[in-house]
Design a protein around this motif. Structure first.
Motif, mmCIF file in Angstrom:
data_model
loop_
_atom_site.group_PDB
_atom_site.id
_atom_site.type_symbol
_atom_site.label_atom_id
_atom_site.label_comp_id
_atom_site.label_asym_id
_atom_site.label_seq_id
_atom_site.Cartn_x
_atom_site.Cartn_y
_atom_site.Cartn_z
ATOM 1 N N ILE A 1 -12.023 2.925 -3.604
ATOM 2 C CA ILE A 1 -10.956 1.968 -3.272
ATOM 3 C C ILE A 1 -11.352 1.205 -2.002
ATOM 4 O O ILE A 1 -11.269 -0.020 -1.939
ATOM 5 N N TYR A 2 -11.830 1.963 -1.014
ATOM 6 C CA TYR A 2 -12.268 1.374 0.259
ATOM 7 C C TYR A 2 -13.383 0.346 0.023
ATOM 8 O O TYR A 2 -13.316 -0.776 0.514
ATOM 9 N N LYS A 3 -14.357 0.727 -0.796
ATOM 10 C CA LYS A 3 -15.494 -0.165 -1.043
ATOM 11 C C LYS A 3 -15.058 -1.426 -1.785
ATOM 12 O O LYS A 3 -15.539 -2.523 -1.515
ATOM 13 N N SER A 4 -14.109 -1.246 -2.724
ATOM 14 C CA SER A 4 -13.636 -2.407 -3.490
ATOM 15 C C SER A 4 -12.955 -3.417 -2.578
ATOM 16 O O SER A 4 -13.135 -4.623 -2.741
ATOM 17 N N GLU B 1 -0.523 -7.348 -13.468
ATOM 18 C CA GLU B 1 -1.980 -7.181 -13.432
ATOM 19 C C GLU B 1 -2.324 -5.860 -12.775
ATOM 20 O O GLU B 1 -1.792 -5.541 -11.725
ATOM 21 N N GLN B 2 -3.198 -5.108 -13.421
ATOM 22 C CA GLN B 2 -3.682 -3.901 -12.754
ATOM 23 C C GLN B 2 -5.123 -4.105 -12.278
ATOM 24 O O GLN B 2 -5.624 -3.332 -11.491
ATOM 25 N N LEU B 3 -5.746 -5.182 -12.764
ATOM 26 C CA LEU B 3 -7.114 -5.463 -12.333
ATOM 27 C C LEU B 3 -7.090 -6.136 -10.963
ATOM 28 O O LEU B 3 -6.143 -6.834 -10.633
ATOM 29 N N TRP B 4 -8.152 -5.930 -10.225
ATOM 30 C CA TRP B 4 -8.269 -6.576 -8.904
ATOM 31 C C TRP B 4 -8.788 -7.987 -9.143
ATOM 32 O O TRP B 4 -9.899 -8.178 -9.651
ATOM 33 N N ALA B 5 -7.994 -8.965 -8.726
ATOM 34 C CA ALA B 5 -8.269 -10.364 -9.073
ATOM 35 C C ALA B 5 -9.604 -10.874 -8.538
ATOM 36 O O ALA B 5 -10.251 -11.695 -9.186
#
Lengths: 358, 267
Positions: free
Chosen positions: B11-14, A135-139
């Protein structure tokens, strides 16, 4: 002044000729070029038991494995290529070298004229990768948030990211679940989102590593149609790795088989179909013992207690005719399938008439 | 430069968005923090027989506040992202799928980690303040305005710590398990400036401790909060910046060398 005019005129003429040639199909841009690409891994070895463990501490032993052994090939722009082989053949290692993840021990590769070893970051903007098992998506984020994330990662302006999300959402029909966290999506929905995430920066080459693994036939077919559409509309070069014959048959016009780190076949799909995929397997359970006919193109692989396994060479005999000859009305159960890919690969590998790679 | 900054900010915000869902889980860690601080409050109360005593230049209140602040940094900045995740990314081959994106893997991990402690640390800071004020009373001589200088020191300290821990994790390119090295590093931090201020140790050891980056992680920021001085602040900030630069250079060097040795099997 005259010299400058001549130069400008010369460049213009060359430019005109190149456009004409390209329009007529005379120029084909090679997007992937591998030249004697090699990779060797050193694997730790240990003798069995406690004694072996102690011995390995003082005298560690390693074994060299030539994962990729002087592989050379090229892929043209807009091509859909199947790069297949049994497990451990060197497919993924080759992809990882082409995408700059692994450093080759020998040879060199160029993707769109970029050396993956020297300019991996620059290459990232030109290629996309989908690994069906990773998976490359953030779950915990929604597909929409993920796409915004990838848009920013690839330096796409926000307004353009929005436009592309809308565009791909329509093509891949993501509307119903674009705001649902990825962890709650079905596998088919997730793979569609994975592909969109890989396409958001409009890569010119897309590496697909088993994109339909674990999907049901309907979703598989849908994904294949979408990949085809993408290739047609965006002219994306597809480098596909799959164990699924369906993926290869329905998507690719060219097939490359790799085994033990070497390319053992590089052919057009039509040629492969004619030579290898023309065999079907019929498995039947017969109610009565029926003698099986001895006909050209029909080979009995197994026959025991009414269970029959036959191989039909469709280049010699149509599958309908085969069913007629073996009196399929006596069958309680019948299954028709392709010869397993592994068998084809083994057959090709064992063949003495290996196709030479240009 | 701004594009690069935007990338890591995203990236930080995510991570921030992701971790906001786990605030309850973070709060579960409060129990360990409470027990740890409670034990130290009792211990120092016992050691300081007379409330007016000074030990290594610290009053009882300063000493307890010091431990509570260092423990706050310790608990608030702990995460497996820069330790176990990096090691398992390298050993398991997952790094391959993170490397082929247009960001630097190590900075990606640091941005993720920053997103994690950005939620954790303020939560622990709030708890430390409430516990400290109710159990020991306000910190003598504390001026809230000094936080303007102390908070950047806390942030820099946490970042220096992250960079050095990441360097240790990157050793996984060569060794099977970097956890024992992490354990040694953690214990050094715990002894050198977390549980006890550096001044408690003999002069020769103090000099030695001040040469390590560990000095800037917990001791520096906590010292500034309990006993602020402009000279000390400048010294700690300068040391932190020096160690940050050295740590980043070391991190890029180890990563650059290690990534060439990357072994990713199958896929």
């Amino acid at each position: 002044m005259v010299y400058t005019q001549k130069c400008v005129y010369g460049i213009a003429v060359l430019f005109y000729i190149s456009i004409q040639l390209k329009e007529e199909g005379g120029i084909t841009l090679k997007v992937i070029e591998a030249d004697n690409l090699s990779k060797t891994f050193r694997i730790k070895q240990k003798e069995k038991g406690m004694a072996g463990s102690i011995k390995s501490v003082f005298r560690p032993q390693t074994k060299e494995i030539h994962a990729v052994d002087q592989v050379s090939f090229s892929v043209e722009e807009g091509e859909m290529l199947a790069f297949i082989g049994p497990n451990g053949a060197g497919k993924s290692t080759t992809i990882k070298m082409l995408t700059g993840i692994l450093y080759p021990d020998g040879g060199r590769a160029q993707i769109l004229g970029i050396d993956p070893v020297k300019k991996r970051k620059q290459l990232c903007y030109q290629i996309g990768t989908v690994f069906g098992q990773k998976e490359q998506l953030w779950a915990h984020l929604t597909p929409y948030d993920n796409f915004r994330f990838f848009g920013a990662i690839y330096d796409i302006p926000d307004s353009e990211t929005e436009r592309r999300i809308q565009e791909f959402s329509d093509i891949f029909e993501l509307g119903a679940f674009i705001n649902t966290p990825v962890r709650s999506l079905s596998l088919g929905q997730r793979i569609r989102c994975e592909i969109v995430a890989s396409l958001l920066h409009k890569p010119r080459v897309l590496f697909l590593d088993e994109p339909t693994i674990g999907l049901d036939p309907v979703v598989k077919d849908h994904i294949r149609s979408l990949i085809k559409q993408m290739n047609r509309e965006l002219h994306t070069t597809i480098f596909l790795t799959s164990h699924d014959v369906g993926d290869i048959e329905k998507l690719c016009k060219r097939i490359m088989i790799v085994n033990a780190g070497q390319i053992v076949l590089d052919e057009s799909m039509e040629h492969l179909k004619y030579h290898y995929l023309n065999k079907k397997i019929i498995e039947m359970k017969l109610s009565n013992h029926t003698p099986l006919p001895d006909l050209p193109g029909l080979t009995v692989l197994k026959e025991k207690n009414g269970q029959v396994r036959l191989e039909v060479d469709t280049a010699v005999m149509k599958i309908n005719d085969a069913l007629r000859f073996i009196d399929a009305e006596q069958a309680e159960d019948i299954t028709i399938s392709n010869v397993p890919l592994e068998n084809i690969i083994m057959e090709i590998y064992r063949s003495e008439n290996r196709v030479q790679v240009p | 430069m701004s594009r690069m900054l935007k990338k890591y900010t995203v990236i930080y915000k995510s991570v921030l968005i992701e971790n906001l869902q786990y605030m309850f889980n973070i709060a579960m860690g409060f129990i360990s923090y409470f027990i740890m601080c409670f034990v130290f409050i009792k211990l120092w109360n016992y050691i300081y027989a007379d409330p007016g005593d000074l030990i290594a230049g610290y009053t009882k209140e300063q000493m307890i506040w010091y431990v509570m602040i260092t423990e706050m940094v310790w608990f608030g900045a702990r995460s497996s992202t820069i330790t176990r995740q990096v090691s398992s990314d390298i050993r398991g081959g997952n790094i391959a799928y993170l490397m082929n994106k247009p960001y630097h893997y190590t900075l990606y991990i640091l941005a993720k980690y920053t997103g994690e402690w950005s939620i954790q640390l303020p939560m622990y800071a709030l708890l430390a303040t409430v516990m400290g004020v109710t159990m020991i009373g306000s910190l003598p001589g504390f001026r809230p305005v000094t936080l303007l200088a102390s908070v950047p020191c806390v942030i820099l300290g946490v970042t220096v710590n992250a960079v050095f821990k990441l360097c240790i994790s990157l050793l996984s390119f060569w060794i099977e398990d970097s956890a024992p090295f992490q354990w040694i590093y953690d214990k050094l931090i715990l002894v050198m400036g977390t549980l006890f201020p550096i001044e408690i140790f003999p002069g020769a050891l103090q000099f030695l401790f001040k040469l390590t980056p560990i000095y800037t992680v917990c001791y520096g920021p906590a010292k500034l909060i309990v006993d602020f001085s402009a000279e000390k602040c400048a010294e700690i900030l300068l040391t932190q910046l020096l160690y940050l630069c050295a740590g980043l250079l070391l991190m890029f060097f180890i990563y650059g060398k290690g990534v060439r040795k990357l072994y990713v099997n199958g896929g």
